[in-house]
Design a protein around this motif. Structure first.
Motif, PDB file in Angstrom:
ATOM      1  N   SER A   1       1.809 -15.232 -57.385  1.00  0.00           N
ATOM      2  CA  SER A   1       2.062 -14.766 -58.750  1.00  0.00           C
ATOM      3  C   SER A   1       3.415 -15.281 -59.203  1.00  0.00           C
ATOM      4  N   TRP A   2       3.554 -15.450 -60.499  1.00  0.00           N
ATOM      5  CA  TRP A   2       4.799 -15.918 -61.091  1.00  0.00           C
ATOM      6  C   TRP A   2       5.135 -14.980 -62.238  1.00  0.00           C
ATOM      7  N   PHE A   3       6.253 -14.274 -62.119  1.00  0.00           N
ATOM      8  CA  PHE A   3       6.665 -13.286 -63.120  1.00  0.00           C
ATOM      9  C   PHE A   3       5.546 -12.286 -63.411  1.00  0.00           C
ATOM     10  N   GLY A   4       4.870 -11.850 -62.351  1.00  0.00           N
ATOM     11  CA  GLY A   4       3.833 -10.845 -62.492  1.00  0.00           C
ATOM     12  C   GLY A   4       2.456 -11.352 -62.882  1.00  0.00           C
ATOM     13  N   PHE A   5       2.339 -12.639 -63.175  1.00  0.00           N
ATOM     14  CA  PHE A   5       1.047 -13.213 -63.548  1.00  0.00           C
ATOM     15  C   PHE A   5       0.416 -13.890 -62.335  1.00  0.00           C
ATOM     16  N   SER A   6      -0.828 -13.532 -62.034  1.00  0.00           N
ATOM     17  CA  SER A   6      -1.541 -14.155 -60.931  1.00  0.00           C
ATOM     18  C   SER A   6      -1.817 -15.620 -61.276  1.00  0.00           C
ATOM     19  N   VAL A   7      -1.386 -16.525 -60.407  1.00  0.00           N
ATOM     20  CA  VAL A   7      -1.571 -17.963 -60.636  1.00  0.00           C
ATOM     21  C   VAL A   7      -2.755 -18.490 -59.823  1.00  0.00           C
ATOM     22  N   TYR A   8      -2.801 -18.152 -58.527  1.00  0.00           N
ATOM     23  CA  TYR A   8      -3.917 -18.586 -57.690  1.00  0.00           C
ATOM     24  C   TYR A   8      -4.004 -17.754 -56.425  1.00  0.00           C
ATOM     25  N   ASN A   9      -5.167 -17.831 -55.803  1.00  0.00           N
ATOM     26  CA  ASN A   9      -5.386 -17.304 -54.464  1.00  0.00           C
ATOM     27  C   ASN A   9      -5.407 -18.510 -53.534  1.00  0.00           C
ATOM     28  N   ALA A  10      -4.741 -18.398 -52.408  1.00  0.00           N
ATOM     29  CA  ALA A  10      -4.674 -19.500 -51.443  1.00  0.00           C
ATOM     30  C   ALA A  10      -5.318 -19.077 -50.122  1.00  0.00           C
ATOM     31  N   LYS A  11      -6.031 -20.023 -49.511  1.00  0.00           N
ATOM     32  CA  LYS A  11      -6.622 -19.808 -48.194  1.00  0.00           C
ATOM     33  C   LYS A  11      -6.306 -21.016 -47.327  1.00  0.00           C
ATOM     34  N   LEU A  12      -5.918 -20.742 -46.097  1.00  0.00           N
ATOM     35  CA  LEU A  12      -5.621 -21.806 -45.140  1.00  0.00           C
ATOM     36  C   LEU A  12      -6.694 -21.790 -44.055  1.00  0.00           C
ATOM     37  N   TRP A  13      -7.336 -22.946 -43.880  1.00  0.00           N
ATOM     38  CA  TRP A  13      -8.415 -23.112 -42.914  1.00  0.00           C
ATOM     39  C   TRP A  13      -7.982 -24.117 -41.857  1.00  0.00           C
ATOM     40  N   SER A  14      -8.295 -23.830 -40.585  1.00  0.00           N
ATOM     41  CA  SER A  14      -7.908 -24.751 -39.517  1.00  0.00           C
ATOM     42  C   SER A  14      -8.765 -24.521 -38.279  1.00  0.00           C
ATOM     43  N   PRO A  15      -8.917 -25.563 -37.446  1.00  0.00           N
ATOM     44  CA  PRO A  15      -9.596 -25.353 -36.168  1.00  0.00           C
ATOM     45  C   PRO A  15      -8.690 -24.613 -35.178  1.00  0.00           C
ATOM     46  N   ALA A  16      -7.378 -24.610 -35.442  1.00  0.00           N
ATOM     47  CA  ALA A  16      -6.411 -23.946 -34.563  1.00  0.00           C
ATOM     48  C   ALA A  16      -5.841 -22.716 -35.273  1.00  0.00           C
ATOM     49  N   GLN A  17      -5.553 -21.653 -34.534  1.00  0.00           N
ATOM     50  CA  GLN A  17      -4.968 -20.465 -35.146  1.00  0.00           C
ATOM     51  C   GLN A  17      -3.506 -20.680 -35.505  1.00  0.00           C
ATOM     52  N   GLN A  18      -2.812 -21.529 -34.767  1.00  0.00           N
ATOM     53  CA  GLN A  18      -1.420 -21.851 -35.093  1.00  0.00           C
ATOM     54  C   GLN A  18      -1.426 -23.203 -35.797  1.00  0.00           C
ATOM     55  N   VAL A  19      -1.163 -23.151 -37.094  1.00  0.00           N
ATOM     56  CA  VAL A  19      -1.244 -24.355 -37.927  1.00  0.00           C
ATOM     57  C   VAL A  19       0.094 -25.078 -37.917  1.00  0.00           C
ATOM     58  N   ASP A  20       0.018 -26.374 -37.688  1.00  0.00           N
ATOM     59  CA  ASP A  20       1.186 -27.239 -37.831  1.00  0.00           C
ATOM     60  C   ASP A  20       0.693 -28.605 -38.295  1.00  0.00           C
TER      61      ASP A  20
END
Length: 181
Positions: free
Chosen positions: A47-66
């Motif tokens: 959110s930016w100044f109280g306005f929802s901008v986007y929902n983000a999701k991170l997908w990976s084959p590994a639980q620890q992403v790098d």
């Protein structure tokens, strides 16, 4: 029209329909074809100044992403934003995290690539970026491949907007990386 002509026309139409369906299915296979073994690592809202901008999701084959393994970052927008604004904001964040300006040639090339990768978004538009180590990245809009960028330096700089410790939204970073309790 003779029976033979009618059957030939029907066969031709069926062949064209099947070919069209095959092309459409391949173009809609989406980013999961690149990363078939992924699972959701984390998600959060920006959110930016109280306005929802986007929902983000991170997908990976590994639980620890790098940056040594492939992953996908999926953004589902909640606002109308022009592609130019997405590009300008991304470049500003890359410069801020990098701590120094990009040289003019690199800035112009990255801007050109992002203009091809992004679209004007509206509520519900989904852009998914797939990070491919030592290769670059691919961008999908609503599941369809939009653009490939064969530049590992760009890919790392771009995804650092969300994953670098210097990100503008540390809470979103923690949520994406599954670090929240």
């Amino acid at each position: 029209m003779t029976a033979l002509t009618s059957r030939l026309c029907s066969a031709l139409l069926l062949t064209l329909a099947l070919a069209s369906a095959s092309v459409q299915a391949n173009s809609q296979a989406g980013w999961r074809e690149q990363l078939p073994q992924v699972s959701l690592v984390g998600s959060g809202d920006f959110s930016w100044f109280g306005f929802s901008v986007y929902n983000a999701k991170l997908w990976s084959p590994a639980q620890q992403v790098d940056f040594t393994e492939p992953f996908a970052l999926e953004l589902t927008y909640r606002r109308n934003i022009s592609r130019e604004t997405l590009v300008d904001t991304s470049l500003d964040e890359i410069r801020r995290i990098n701590g120094q300006p990009l040289d003019r040639e690199q800035h112009d090339e990255w801007a050109k690539q992002m203009l091809q990768a992004f679209v004007d978004v509206k509520d519900g538009t989904r852009i998914t970026g797939v990070f491919l180590p030592d290769q670059g990245c691919r961008f999908y809009v609503d599941g369809k491949l939009q653009h490939v960028i064969d530049d590992p330096e760009f890919a790392r700089a771009f995804f650092s907007i969300w994953l670098d410790p210097q990100t503008r939204s540390p809470k979103l970073r923690a949520a994406l990386l599954g670090l929240n309790p």
